[in-house]
Scaffold this active site. Structure first.
Site, mmCIF file in Angstrom:
data_model
loop_
_atom_site.group_PDB
_atom_site.id
_atom_site.type_symbol
_atom_site.label_atom_id
_atom_site.label_comp_id
_atom_site.label_asym_id
_atom_site.label_seq_id
_atom_site.Cartn_x
_atom_site.Cartn_y
_atom_site.Cartn_z
ATOM 1 C CG ASP A 41 -1.470 10.744 -5.673
ATOM 2 O OD1 ASP A 41 -0.333 10.676 -5.198
ATOM 3 O OD2 ASP A 41 -2.377 9.924 -5.429
HETATM 4 N N1 URA Z 1 -3.648 9.601 -0.744
HETATM 5 C C1 URA Z 1 -3.680 9.398 -2.081
HETATM 6 O O1 URA Z 1 -4.026 8.319 -2.543
HETATM 7 N N2 URA Z 1 -3.309 10.415 -2.875
HETATM 8 C C2 URA Z 1 -2.936 11.620 -2.420
HETATM 9 O O2 URA Z 1 -2.617 12.509 -3.201
HETATM 10 C C3 URA Z 1 -2.912 11.811 -1.037
HETATM 11 C C4 URA Z 1 -3.270 10.780 -0.211
#
Ligand code: URA
Length: 254
Positions: free
Chosen positions: A106
């Site tokens: 993310d």
């Molecule tokens: N889980 C999440 O919530 N975000 C990420 O970036 C990776 C795994």
């Protein structure tokens, strides 16, 4: 005459992008084979076919390279961003390869991300049937109840189905936040955040500590290093054997 293979496979074998991404390019009319526009996904081509993607020739099989990147916060895990935000590929301007991120983190998650032009590695690592351990350090607002930790370990029913077993361990408890190591081996969108949100916890900070045996030791945020051939072979082997790599976070309680 060379053997025929599917167009999306040939595109990914030549290191342009993943097979899935190649399918998208084909169905959005961006691929020509020997001068002819092809929009059929399973189209069979000769291994030595001339391919043009968005007007560029992609005949030469480039060297395969994979980098281990320590992604900072506030960076998009893509090649380009419509909104003009910084992307992980912006950090690789000095590298003469057509790179793309292997899977994603993310915008607000930092840590280990692989960046590659190796279609085979990308397919193996991102395939839904691959069980590759990914360990995250989550900073969660407030205290987390033991019964919720246990439920996170056993599996949580999210809107896209039940999560598989996870390793969940409290690293540090503070009056206002809890630091938790969580190791999962699926790659669903925002999975860790959604698992905690299921119990109404808010993750303030999320860092990916490792993918299988790979971690960012020695790399500052925004830095990267090339994987050795041994590391590439080992990751591919783990994926192929569909083995859990059993990375259990090593840390000392303070
Ligand atoms: N889980 C999440 O919530 N975000 C990420 O970036 C990776 C795994």
């Amino acid at each position: 005459m060379s053997e025929k293979i599917r167009l999306q496979k040939l595109i990914s074998m030549r290191g342009f992008c993943s097979r899935r991404k190649a399918e998208e390019l084909i169905s959005s009319s961006k691929v020509k084979v020997n001068g002819e526009l092809i929009i059929k996904k399973g189209y069979l081509v000769e291994e030595d076919a001339k391919i043009e993607i968005e007007g560029f020739e992609n005949n030469v099989e480039t060297d395969k390279v994979t980098f281990l990147f320590n992604k900072p916060l506030g960076v998009v895990s893509s090649v380009k961003d419509d909104r003009g935000r910084k992307t992980v590929i912006d950090f690789f301007k000095n590298e003469n390869y057509r790179l793309y991120p292997v899977g994603r983190l993310d915008y607000n998650t930092s840590g280990v991300l692989l960046v590659s032009n190796d279609g085979e590695l990308t397919n193996l690592v991102t395939h839904p049937s691959t069980h590759l351990n990914k360990c995250y350090l989550a900073t969660v607002e407030g205290k987390v109840k033991e019964k919720d930790l246990q439920a996170l370990r056993n599996g949580v029913l999210l809107e896209d189905g039940m999560t598989q077993k996870a390793i969940v361990e409290v690293f540090k408890e503070k009056p206002y936040e809890t630091l938790i190591f969580i190791t999962i081996h699926e790659g669903r969108n925002r999975q860790v955040r959604r698992m905690f949100e299921h119990f109404s916890y808010h993750i303030k900070n999320l860092n990916r500590e490792s993918i299988a045996f790979l971690n960012v030791k020695g790399l500052k945020r925004g830095e990267y290093r090339k994987l050795t051939q041994n590391e590439v072979d080992k990751i591919k082997l783990i994926c192929r054997e569909n083995k859990k790599s059993n990375v259990i976070p090593t840390y000392k309680k303070k």
